[in-house]
Write an enzyme that holds these catalytic residues in place. Structure first.
Site, PDB file in Angstrom:
ATOM      1  N   LYS A 130       0.864  -1.185   0.000  1.00  0.00           N
ATOM      2  CA  LYS A 130       0.000   0.000   0.000  1.00  0.00           C
ATOM      3  C   LYS A 130       0.896   1.229   0.000  1.00  0.00           C
ATOM      4  O   LYS A 130       1.625   1.476   0.966  1.00  0.00           O
ATOM      5  CB  LYS A 130      -0.912   0.010   1.228  1.00  0.00           C
ATOM      6  CG  LYS A 130      -1.675   1.317   1.357  1.00  0.00           C
ATOM      7  CD  LYS A 130      -2.499   1.413   2.627  1.00  0.00           C
ATOM      8  CE  LYS A 130      -2.841   2.880   2.884  1.00  0.00           C
ATOM      9  NZ  LYS A 130      -3.669   3.072   4.087  1.00  0.00           N
ATOM     10  N   GLY A 171      -8.073   9.015   9.813  1.00  0.00           N
ATOM     11  CA  GLY A 171      -8.347   9.089  11.245  1.00  0.00           C
ATOM     12  C   GLY A 171      -9.391  10.124  11.642  1.00  0.00           C
ATOM     13  O   GLY A 171      -9.636  10.336  12.824  1.00  0.00           O
ATOM     14  N   ALA A 213      -9.575   5.375   4.196  1.00  0.00           N
ATOM     15  CA  ALA A 213      -9.422   6.464   5.166  1.00  0.00           C
ATOM     16  C   ALA A 213     -10.644   7.376   5.252  1.00  0.00           C
ATOM     17  O   ALA A 213     -11.263   7.711   4.248  1.00  0.00           O
ATOM     18  CB  ALA A 213      -8.213   7.333   4.860  1.00  0.00           C
ATOM     19  N   GLY A 214     -10.976   7.739   6.485  1.00  0.00           N
ATOM     20  CA  GLY A 214     -11.992   8.751   6.729  1.00  0.00           C
ATOM     21  C   GLY A 214     -13.362   8.217   7.104  1.00  0.00           C
ATOM     22  O   GLY A 214     -14.242   8.979   7.492  1.00  0.00           O
ATOM     23  N   ASN A 270      -9.074   1.689   9.575  1.00  0.00           N
ATOM     24  CA  ASN A 270      -8.365   1.321  10.800  1.00  0.00           C
ATOM     25  C   ASN A 270      -8.998   2.011  12.016  1.00  0.00           C
ATOM     26  O   ASN A 270      -9.604   1.385  12.879  1.00  0.00           O
ATOM     27  CB  ASN A 270      -6.878   1.681  10.666  1.00  0.00           C
ATOM     28  CG  ASN A 270      -6.009   1.129  11.790  1.00  0.00           C
ATOM     29  OD1 ASN A 270      -4.826   0.896  11.583  1.00  0.00           O
ATOM     30  ND2 ASN A 270      -6.528   0.922  12.972  1.00  0.00           N
ATOM     31  N   THR A 271      -8.896   3.348  12.045  1.00  0.00           N
ATOM     32  CA  THR A 271      -9.320   4.086  13.240  1.00  0.00           C
ATOM     33  C   THR A 271     -10.794   3.893  13.560  1.00  0.00           C
ATOM     34  O   THR A 271     -11.171   3.834  14.736  1.00  0.00           O
ATOM     35  CB  THR A 271      -9.013   5.584  13.056  1.00  0.00           C
ATOM     36  OG1 THR A 271      -7.664   5.725  12.619  1.00  0.00           O
ATOM     37  CG2 THR A 271      -9.190   6.350  14.356  1.00  0.00           C
TER      38      THR A 271
END
Lengths: 66, 265
Positions: B107, B168, B194-195, B216-217
């Site tokens: 990635k 995040g 992301a986001g 992830n977050t």
């Protein structure tokens, strides 16, 4: 002689080989990868790769990340 | 949609078929045990890792992430998180390939600044060219810009991954129309990366036709990460099925669901 090991000045015996450094650090058989002076050193060359004074050695492993 | 049809709804990355369209990161968890339980609950088959300096002489007995999330069970996706220039991103990928015994899937992210963590698109393109030429299968993180997304595909990236919102941030998909345009233009899988903040965000990404979502977050920073991982799995599946089913057209005014004929009052 002195080398930079993961950013820290470290003294190792002259003519230390990469395999010797890894063993000395207790990292034998760990899943890791190494570069010297920003160039990858494959595991297959650890036994023959001789370190020189001033070498910048980076030993990396996997950590959690996104 | 039957369960059997759903189970054959695979997608392919770098020649390998996957059933789960949820890809997850392994950062920010409380401990290794929580990481493992959340990833189990997510059903993910592809997990990202970062590469960092080995602890020397400290925490030597700490389990390594690859001992609990093993490459024989999961497709390990090393990232270039924290790289702000072409050289560090390329070096990171080469180290990761060595770390994972020649595994070519990476990635790529080359970041622009610490406040936004937005991609530096010019350097991302440059790094992608080098990595593709070096034989890597590149999954590339980029802005929600349809022109750049297409260019990254043309360079030879195997997956293009536009952001939904800053890494995040949990803001959800800020520009649905751009994501839709990127999906419509693409010949390679498109993942939102992301986001995402919660399960409905993941569902929206899938309803727009994305092939999957990487997060992830949104899982790790939930009060109960394991439960959120399960919710995300369902959000992804629901969104995918809704996309395949084809939603009804939205209308301004009502349309009665019960027959008008036969009323007796």
């Amino acid at each position: 002689m002195q080398i930079q090991l993961n950013g820290t000045p470290t003294t190792v015996p002259d003519a230390t080989r990469m395999s010797g450094l890894i063993e000395h650090l207790g990292l034998t058989d760990r899943r890791l990868a190494v570069e010297v002076n920003r160039e990858l050193v494959p595991r297959s060359r650890f036994a023959e790769h001789e370190l020189k004074a001033g070498d910048a050695v980076e030993i990396i492993h996997a950590v959690g990340g996104g | 949609m039957t369960a059997s049809t759903t189970s054959s709804d695979n997608f392919t990355i770098a020649g390998r078929d996957y059933h789960s369209r949820l890809l997850v990161g392994t950062g920010k968890y409380k401990d290794m045990d929580e990481t493992v339980r959340a990833i189990e609950a997510s059903g993910a088959e592809i997990v990202t890792i970062a590469v960092r300096r080995t602890n020397i002489g400290q925490n030597a007995d700490e389990p390594n992430i690859l001992e609990v999330l093993t490459p024989d069970r999961y497709t390990i996706l090393p990232n270039t998180a924290g790289c702000y220039d072409v050289d560090s991103a390329v070096r990171t990928c080469r180290l990761a390939r060595e770390l994972l015994d020649g595994h070519k899937l990476v990635k790529l992210e080359v970041l622009g600044d610490q406040k936004t963590l937005f991609p530096d698109v010019l350097q991302t393109v440059e790094a992608a060219k080098i990595l593709v030429a070096d034989g890597f299968d590149v999954m590339v993180y980029t802005n929600d810009d349809p022109i750049v997304a297409k260019q990254l595909e043309e360079i030879g990236c195997c997956v293009v991954m536009p952001l939904a919102a800053p890494i995040g941030s949990g803001l959800g998909i800020r520009n649905r129309l751009n994501i839709l345009t990127i999906v419509e233009n693409a010949k390679v899988p498109i993942l939102v990366d992301a986001g995402v903040g919660t399960a409905s965000d993941a569902a929206v990404a899938m309803e727009l036709g994305c092939d999957g979502v990487l997060m992830n977050t949104a899982i790790a920073a939930a009060k109960d990460p394991v439960l959120m991982a399960s919710a995300m799995r369902k959000g992804i599946e629901a969104g995918r099925e809704a996309f395949l089913a084809g939603r009804m057209p939205a209308k301004r005014f009502a349309s009665a669901s019960s027959p008008i004929e036969g009323t007796f009052f």
